[in-house]
Design a protein around this motif. Sequence first.
Motif, PDB file in Angstrom:
ATOM      1  N   ASP A 133      -1.664   0.877   1.911  1.00 51.88           N
ATOM      2  CA  ASP A 133      -0.423   1.256   2.557  1.00 51.88           C
ATOM      3  C   ASP A 133       0.513   2.274   1.773  1.00 51.88           C
ATOM      4  OD1 ASP A 133      -0.560  -0.791   4.734  1.00 51.88           O
ATOM      5  OD2 ASP A 133      -0.047  -2.478   3.100  1.00 51.88           O
ATOM      6  N   ALA A 134      -0.404   3.442   1.398  1.00 54.01           N
ATOM      7  CA  ALA A 134       0.210   4.517   0.556  1.00 54.01           C
ATOM      8  C   ALA A 134       0.765   5.541   1.521  1.00 54.01           C
ATOM      9  CB  ALA A 134      -0.471   4.774  -0.597  1.00 54.01           C
ATOM     10  N   MET A 135      -0.170   6.017   2.414  1.00 54.02           N
ATOM     11  CA  MET A 135      -0.130   7.275   3.276  1.00 54.02           C
ATOM     12  C   MET A 135       0.666   6.900   4.566  1.00 54.02           C
ATOM     13  SD  MET A 135      -2.256   7.750   1.019  1.00 54.02           S
ATOM     14  CE  MET A 135      -3.424   6.511   1.313  1.00 54.02           C
ATOM     15  N   PRO A 136       1.412   7.524   4.738  1.00 61.42           N
ATOM     16  CA  PRO A 136       2.660   7.517   6.148  1.00 61.42           C
ATOM     17  C   PRO A 136       1.524   7.995   7.161  1.00 61.42           C
ATOM     18  CG  PRO A 136       3.570   9.256   4.726  1.00 61.42           C
ATOM     19  CD  PRO A 136       2.576   8.881   3.872  1.00 61.42           C
ATOM     20  N   ILE A 137       1.927   7.489   8.296  1.00 65.19           N
ATOM     21  CA  ILE A 137       1.260   7.808   9.536  1.00 65.19           C
ATOM     22  C   ILE A 137       2.369   8.187  10.577  1.00 65.19           C
ATOM     23  CG2 ILE A 137      -0.260   7.017  11.468  1.00 65.19           C
ATOM     24  CD1 ILE A 137      -1.577   5.214   9.512  1.00 65.19           C
ATOM     25  N   TYR A 138       2.371   9.243  11.089  1.00 65.31           N
ATOM     26  CA  TYR A 138       3.433   9.870  12.053  1.00 65.31           C
ATOM     27  C   TYR A 138       3.366   9.324  13.353  1.00 65.31           C
ATOM     28  CZ  TYR A 138       6.004  12.145   8.017  1.00 65.31           C
ATOM     29  OH  TYR A 138       6.607  12.304   6.918  1.00 65.31           O
ATOM     30  N   ARG A 149     -16.474  13.246  -4.881  1.00 64.25           N
ATOM     31  CA  ARG A 149     -15.542  12.286  -4.358  1.00 64.25           C
ATOM     32  C   ARG A 149     -15.817  11.799  -3.103  1.00 64.25           C
ATOM     33  NH1 ARG A 149      -8.973  13.108  -4.405  1.00 64.25           N
ATOM     34  NH2 ARG A 149      -8.557  10.849  -4.539  1.00 64.25           N
ATOM     35  N   MET A 150     -15.803  10.395  -2.791  1.00 67.00           N
ATOM     36  CA  MET A 150     -15.926   9.943  -1.634  1.00 67.00           C
ATOM     37  C   MET A 150     -15.076   9.247  -1.125  1.00 67.00           C
ATOM     38  SD  MET A 150     -19.148  10.685  -1.273  1.00 67.00           S
ATOM     39  CE  MET A 150     -19.827   9.701   0.341  1.00 67.00           C
ATOM     40  N   PHE A 151     -14.482   9.131   0.143  1.00 69.78           N
ATOM     41  CA  PHE A 151     -13.301   8.718   0.888  1.00 69.78           C
ATOM     42  C   PHE A 151     -13.601   7.584   2.055  1.00 69.78           C
ATOM     43  CE2 PHE A 151     -12.473  12.985  -0.647  1.00 69.78           C
ATOM     44  CZ  PHE A 151     -10.965  13.072  -0.916  1.00 69.78           C
ATOM     45  N   TYR A 152     -12.882   6.517   1.818  1.00 69.86           N
ATOM     46  CA  TYR A 152     -13.017   5.443   2.886  1.00 69.86           C
ATOM     47  C   TYR A 152     -11.669   5.173   3.125  1.00 69.86           C
ATOM     48  CZ  TYR A 152     -17.711   5.169   0.760  1.00 69.86           C
ATOM     49  OH  TYR A 152     -18.903   5.491   0.207  1.00 69.86           O
ATOM     50  N   LYS A 153     -11.528   5.428   4.529  1.00 72.74           N
ATOM     51  CA  LYS A 153     -10.016   5.171   5.086  1.00 72.74           C
ATOM     52  C   LYS A 153      -9.728   3.925   6.121  1.00 72.74           C
ATOM     53  CE  LYS A 153      -9.139  10.045   4.729  1.00 72.74           C
ATOM     54  NZ  LYS A 153      -8.637  11.517   5.510  1.00 72.74           N
ATOM     55  N   LYS A 154      -8.498   3.928   6.450  1.00 71.82           N
ATOM     56  CA  LYS A 154      -8.096   2.400   7.077  1.00 71.82           C
ATOM     57  C   LYS A 154      -8.672   2.486   8.233  1.00 71.82           C
ATOM     58  CE  LYS A 154      -3.949  -0.238   7.793  1.00 71.82           C
ATOM     59  NZ  LYS A 154      -2.529  -0.484   7.530  1.00 71.82           N
ATOM     60  N   ASN A 155      -8.794   3.689   8.953  1.00 69.94           N
ATOM     61  CA  ASN A 155      -9.181   3.633  10.235  1.00 69.94           C
ATOM     62  C   ASN A 155     -10.977   3.483  10.159  1.00 69.94           C
ATOM     63  OD1 ASN A 155     -10.247   6.086   9.377  1.00 69.94           O
ATOM     64  ND2 ASN A 155      -9.388   7.266  11.070  1.00 69.94           N
ATOM     65  N   ASN A 156     -11.433   3.414   9.242  1.00 70.39           N
ATOM     66  CA  ASN A 156     -12.608   2.998   9.102  1.00 70.39           C
ATOM     67  C   ASN A 156     -13.247   1.374   9.563  1.00 70.39           C
ATOM     68  OD1 ASN A 156     -15.489   2.199   7.690  1.00 70.39           O
ATOM     69  ND2 ASN A 156     -15.331   4.032   6.582  1.00 70.39           N
ATOM     70  N   THR A 163       1.806   3.029   7.788  1.00 73.17           N
ATOM     71  CA  THR A 163       1.067   3.476   6.571  1.00 73.17           C
ATOM     72  C   THR A 163      -0.298   3.271   6.628  1.00 73.17           C
ATOM     73  OG1 THR A 163       1.520   1.532   5.455  1.00 73.17           O
ATOM     74  CG2 THR A 163       2.934   3.282   4.936  1.00 73.17           C
ATOM     75  N   GLY A 164      -1.097   4.172   5.971  1.00 72.83           N
ATOM     76  CA  GLY A 164      -2.432   4.249   6.175  1.00 72.83           C
ATOM     77  C   GLY A 164      -2.879   3.706   4.376  1.00 72.83           C
ATOM     78  N   SER A 165      -4.072   3.318   4.583  1.00 69.65           N
ATOM     79  CA  SER A 165      -4.637   3.025   3.157  1.00 69.65           C
ATOM     80  C   SER A 165      -6.276   3.736   3.012  1.00 69.65           C
ATOM     81  CB  SER A 165      -5.051   1.648   3.011  1.00 69.65           C
ATOM     82  OG  SER A 165      -3.992   0.646   3.229  1.00 69.65           O
ATOM     83  N   ILE A 166      -6.372   3.789   1.965  1.00 71.23           N
ATOM     84  CA  ILE A 166      -7.430   4.668   1.320  1.00 71.23           C
ATOM     85  C   ILE A 166      -8.070   4.245  -0.020  1.00 71.23           C
ATOM     86  CG2 ILE A 166      -6.370   6.810   0.208  1.00 71.23           C
ATOM     87  CD1 ILE A 166      -8.365   8.546   1.599  1.00 71.23           C
ATOM     88  N   ILE A 167      -9.611   4.145   0.044  1.00 70.44           N
ATOM     89  CA  ILE A 167     -10.173   3.912  -1.197  1.00 70.44           C
ATOM     90  C   ILE A 167     -11.097   5.231  -1.341  1.00 70.44           C
ATOM     91  CG2 ILE A 167     -12.065   2.591  -2.339  1.00 70.44           C
ATOM     92  CD1 ILE A 167     -11.503   0.530  -0.520  1.00 70.44           C
TER      93      ILE A 167
END
Length: 469
Positions: A404-409, A355-362, A299-303
């Motif tokens: 940990d809310a977004m699935p990563i395939y 809207r700003m996005f900050y993701k787990k791969n940051n 899973t991935g995370s995001i703020i």
Amino acid sequence: MRKVVVIGGGITGMSTMHYLQKQAKEQGLDLALTLIEKDAQIGGKMVTKQRDGYLMEVGADSIVSRHASVRKLIEELQLEDRVVYNDTGVSYILTENQLHAIPEDSVFGIPMNEQALNKSTLISEEGKKAVLQDLEKTELPFTTNHSVGEFLTYYLGEEIVQKQVAPVLSGVYSGDLNKLTIASTLPYLFEYKNEFGSIMRGFEANKAFYQENAKKKFISFKNGLVELFERIEETLENATILKNTSVELLKQDTNGYKIQIDTGEWLDADEVVLAVPHQVAQKLLKEEPFQRDFEELQTGSIITVYLAYDLPNDVLPADGTGYIVSSGNDVDCNACTWTSRKWRHTSKDDKLLIRMFYKKNNPRFEEFCQMTNDELAQIARQDIEKSLKIIDEPTWIDVKKWFDAMPIYNLQHKQAVERIEKQMVKYHPHVHLAGCSYYGVGIGLCIQNGEEVATRVMNQFIQRQREFV
């Protein structure tokens, strides 16, 4: 009367409820439906908030309109008159602190033809020549289980993939393109290559479809995505929806299943649908073989940070809807959506909402996770000042964290899901896994999955009736 319990009130769970009711009526079968949702409201990762004349989607912000299941569900719910479409506009990629427009006639940054390729200001002449190899490399040494990054680099060259495609696709699928399969991202590219010998020729052959959908690519509703859930809920009959309720235990018995909720009460079910994140399903399915395979799912995370300004929308670049961040920039965000420009219904006074996005791969994501909301708000303000030159104070800021809310395939995803499905047949033939943890990212795919699960449940009942007769 047959009893079905659906656990999880996101889009997959609610779609399952809708189609269970619809199919039961069509087949004359009495069903008692119960949905259990741990939160105070249904919707899952689709959450609409209103504040001071602004409308925010703090999870998914819209629905891709071209998926057939979307239009079908909207028509069945008679929501056509509530639909709103995004304003068409230019999407940008921020590279070395400069905004570069993604050319029209591009899909996820992939040019549909030479004209779109030549309009790119991101790609060098040498890089553009590499893309044209797609017209000559007609061989297909790949399957849909290969990585989409490897596939695109082979045919289009590394430069365009890294500079123009990867920023877009990574933003959508929250992962490294070299670890995501073709099947789980863009399977139609494989079909185009196989049928037309070229990705671009495939796009060109389907150009009318893409151009038509580009005009009304995304949809929402006048009062936000919450309207979809409100309409499903109000059209359900002989159904119970338990909100603010958690499932503590799932236990099989001779007559089906017993489900213990957090009040201590036990519910009976003939069939159970687990339309929940895989981490929740893992806790309920306690058999050891499940545990190993669930651990394979990632899973991935995001703020996300919303900022409202007492400024008109025209302080933004003309005809733009936002940008995705590539390399060599001073900003910390992964992407930025100009919400009030993209969605006119989100700002009643035509005032600016970003809207700003900050993701787990940051690279700084772990640091961001430790920050307070005020500290994150300051980061977002600095990013807006650097990228858009807006120095005014926002009137308010809203921060939302999805961990940990977004699935990563990843490349192991499909095989892990197949193993889990086999174990389900062995241990829990009347429990059905559903949702984006397994079967596709995107609201359209979740709606489709909900209908498929409903059909599978109904087939179980029909089969039992035949055996009884």
